[in-house]
Design a protein around this motif. Sequence first.
Motif, PDB file in Angstrom:
ATOM      1  N   TRP A 250       0.811  -1.213   0.000  1.00  0.00           N
ATOM      2  CA  TRP A 250       0.000   0.000   0.000  1.00  0.00           C
ATOM      3  C   TRP A 250       0.855   1.277   0.000  1.00  0.00           C
ATOM      4  O   TRP A 250       0.580   2.183  -0.798  1.00  0.00           O
ATOM      5  N   PRO A 251       1.873   1.396   0.857  1.00  0.00           N
ATOM      6  CA  PRO A 251       2.693   2.619   0.781  1.00  0.00           C
ATOM      7  C   PRO A 251       3.396   2.802  -0.562  1.00  0.00           C
ATOM      8  O   PRO A 251       3.467   3.917  -1.087  1.00  0.00           O
ATOM      9  N   ILE A 252       3.910   1.700  -1.142  1.00  0.00           N
ATOM     10  CA  ILE A 252       4.581   1.823  -2.438  1.00  0.00           C
ATOM     11  C   ILE A 252       3.570   2.211  -3.511  1.00  0.00           C
ATOM     12  O   ILE A 252       3.828   3.088  -4.352  1.00  0.00           O
ATOM     13  N   GLY A 253       2.408   1.554  -3.502  1.00  0.00           N
ATOM     14  CA  GLY A 253       1.381   1.884  -4.483  1.00  0.00           C
ATOM     15  C   GLY A 253       0.914   3.322  -4.370  1.00  0.00           C
ATOM     16  O   GLY A 253       0.736   4.010  -5.378  1.00  0.00           O
ATOM     17  N   LEU A 254       0.737   3.801  -3.138  1.00  0.00           N
ATOM     18  CA  LEU A 254       0.307   5.187  -2.942  1.00  0.00           C
ATOM     19  C   LEU A 254       1.393   6.165  -3.374  1.00  0.00           C
ATOM     20  O   LEU A 254       1.097   7.203  -3.968  1.00  0.00           O
ATOM     21  N   GLN A 255       2.651   5.840  -3.072  1.00  0.00           N
ATOM     22  CA  GLN A 255       3.753   6.719  -3.504  1.00  0.00           C
ATOM     23  C   GLN A 255       3.793   6.839  -5.022  1.00  0.00           C
ATOM     24  O   GLN A 255       3.837   7.937  -5.580  1.00  0.00           O
ATOM     25  N   MET A 256       3.761   5.696  -5.703  1.00  0.00           N
ATOM     26  CA  MET A 256       3.799   5.732  -7.163  1.00  0.00           C
ATOM     27  C   MET A 256       2.512   6.312  -7.730  1.00  0.00           C
ATOM     28  O   MET A 256       2.524   7.003  -8.757  1.00  0.00           O
ATOM     29  N   GLY A 257       1.384   6.037  -7.061  1.00  0.00           N
ATOM     30  CA  GLY A 257       0.110   6.578  -7.524  1.00  0.00           C
ATOM     31  C   GLY A 257       0.066   8.088  -7.444  1.00  0.00           C
ATOM     32  O   GLY A 257      -0.458   8.754  -8.339  1.00  0.00           O
ATOM     33  N   MET A 258       0.640   8.653  -6.371  1.00  0.00           N
ATOM     34  CA  MET A 258       0.642  10.118  -6.242  1.00  0.00           C
ATOM     35  C   MET A 258       1.536  10.759  -7.286  1.00  0.00           C
ATOM     36  O   MET A 258       1.220  11.839  -7.809  1.00  0.00           O
ATOM     37  N   TYR A 402       4.331  16.075  -4.776  1.00  0.00           N
ATOM     38  CA  TYR A 402       3.418  16.147  -5.912  1.00  0.00           C
ATOM     39  C   TYR A 402       2.142  16.946  -5.627  1.00  0.00           C
ATOM     40  O   TYR A 402       1.639  17.644  -6.505  1.00  0.00           O
ATOM     41  N   PHE A 403       1.632  16.867  -4.403  1.00  0.00           N
ATOM     42  CA  PHE A 403       0.380  17.557  -4.098  1.00  0.00           C
ATOM     43  C   PHE A 403       0.591  18.919  -3.440  1.00  0.00           C
ATOM     44  O   PHE A 403      -0.260  19.798  -3.575  1.00  0.00           O
ATOM     45  N   ILE A 404       1.698  19.092  -2.735  1.00  0.00           N
ATOM     46  CA  ILE A 404       1.977  20.383  -2.105  1.00  0.00           C
ATOM     47  C   ILE A 404       2.835  21.265  -3.006  1.00  0.00           C
ATOM     48  O   ILE A 404       2.681  22.493  -3.019  1.00  0.00           O
ATOM     49  N   ILE A 405       3.731  20.645  -3.792  1.00  0.00           N
ATOM     50  CA  ILE A 405       4.656  21.423  -4.633  1.00  0.00           C
ATOM     51  C   ILE A 405       4.217  21.431  -6.102  1.00  0.00           C
ATOM     52  O   ILE A 405       3.935  22.477  -6.678  1.00  0.00           O
TER      53      ILE A 405
END
Length: 451
Positions: A250-258, A402-405
Motif C-alpha cells: 500500500w505505501p509503495i502503491g500510494l507513492q507511485m500513484g501520487m 506532488y500535491f503540495i509542490i
Amino acid sequence: MTMNQPKNMISNAGHYKALIYLGWPIIIGQVGVIVLSFADTLMIGHHSTPELGAASFVNNMFNLGIIFCTGFSYGLTPVIGEFYGSKKFHEAGAALKSSLLANTLVGLLLTLFFYILYLNVGNLGQPAELIPLIKPYYLTLLASLVFIMLFNGFKQFADGITDTKTAMWILLAGNTMNIIGNYLLIYGKFGFPEMGLLGAGISTLFSRIAMLAAFVWIFFLSKRYTRYKIGFFRSVRLSGTFRRLNALGWPIGLQMGMETASFNLSAVMIGWLGTFPLAAHQIMCTISTVAFLVYYGMGAAVAVRVSHFSGQNDWANVRRVAYSGLRIILVLAVSISSVLFLLRNVMGGWFTESTEVSALVATLMIPMLLFQFGDGLQITFANALRGVADVKPMMFIAFISYFIISLPLGYFFGFVLHWGTVGVWMALPFGLTSAGVMFWLRFRKHAKGKE
C-alpha cells in the motif's frame, strides 16, 4: 568483523555488471511497453485527432490505477529478495501465493473505484465531443485491471529470484500481439470492423489476458520453478505474509500513484484548455514514458539487489548497489535527453498531422528535459528504499512533492501566470526533483542507522 560488515565487499564494477545483467531484460520488457504506447498513440492519432484527445484523457486516468497496481505488487520484491538471498525457496513460493491473493483483492477494489469514476466522467470538464469516444474505451481498459494485477504478481516474483528474462519475453510477445490487434481493429483490416479507439481498447484487453495466461502456464508447467511450486502448493497459512505484503504494497502503491496523479491531474487541467493541448499532452506523456520506463527498469534491478544484501544484513553493499545504480541511471538520462533534444522539432509529426499539436510538442520538450535528473534520482532511491522495506515515509514524501509542490505550481504557472500548457508542464521538474532529494536523504538516514 562487526555484525554489519560484509564478508565479501563487492567492487563498484561488480555491482555495475550485476545491475546491468539483472536490469537489461527488465528494460527490454519496458521498451516493449514503450513501443506499444508509441504504436497506440501513432495509430490512434492518424485515425483522428479527437480520438487522440480521448485516448489522452482515458490513458492518463488509468495510468494512475495501473501504476498503483504495479507499485502495490512491488511489495513482493523485498520479501522474495530476502527469501532468495537466504535460500528459503519454499517460503518464496508461499509468498507468491499470498501476493496473488492480495493483488486480486486490490484489483477488484480498483475496478470498483474506476467504475464509480466512469459514472461521473461527464462531470470532469472534458470537451463534450470527446465523451462518446471516452466511455467505451474506458470500459475495455477497466475490464483488464485484475489481469494486470495478477500478471504483476508473477512478474515481481520472477524478478525477485533474478529470472528477469521470462517477463521480458512475455511482455514482448504480448505487446506484439497488441500492436497487430490495434492495426486490425482500429483501421478495420483483413475483414475486421473499423472500430477506431474502441478497437485499441479491445486489443489491449485481450493481450493482457494472454500475457497472464502465458505466465501461469510457465510457472505451473515449467521445471525451472519446481522448488518454488512446492512452497506454493503446501502453504496453507497466508496471514503473516499476506499482512506483510499489504504493509509494504500500500505505501509503495500510494507513492507511485501520487506521482502518476501529478501527471493525470495535469491532464485534467490541460483538458480545460481544449482538444489540441490535450492531444499534445498525450504525445508528451508517451515520449516521457520512454525515459521513465528505462530508468525504472534499472531501478527495479537496484531494488532486487538491495533486497538480497539487506536480507544478509550487508549494509555496505546495500549502499554500493544504490549509488552504482544512480550512476548507471544518470548515464542513461544524459543519453536519452540528448536524443530527445535533437529530435524535439520532428517528434510531434510522428504522432499527428496537426501542425498546431506538433508545435506545442516541441515547446513542451524543454520542461520534460528539465526533470530527467530529478526523475532518475527519485527512481533510484525510491527503489533502494523499497529494497530495504522502508516504504512508509515514501507516502509522505510523495504527498509533499506532488500535491503540495507540483500540482499547485502547475495551476499557478498555467492559469494564474497564463503560461497555458507549458506552465502546467513547468511544475513537473519541481515535484520530481524534490521527491528525489527527499528519497535520497531518507535512504542515507536509514542506511546509516543500520551501521
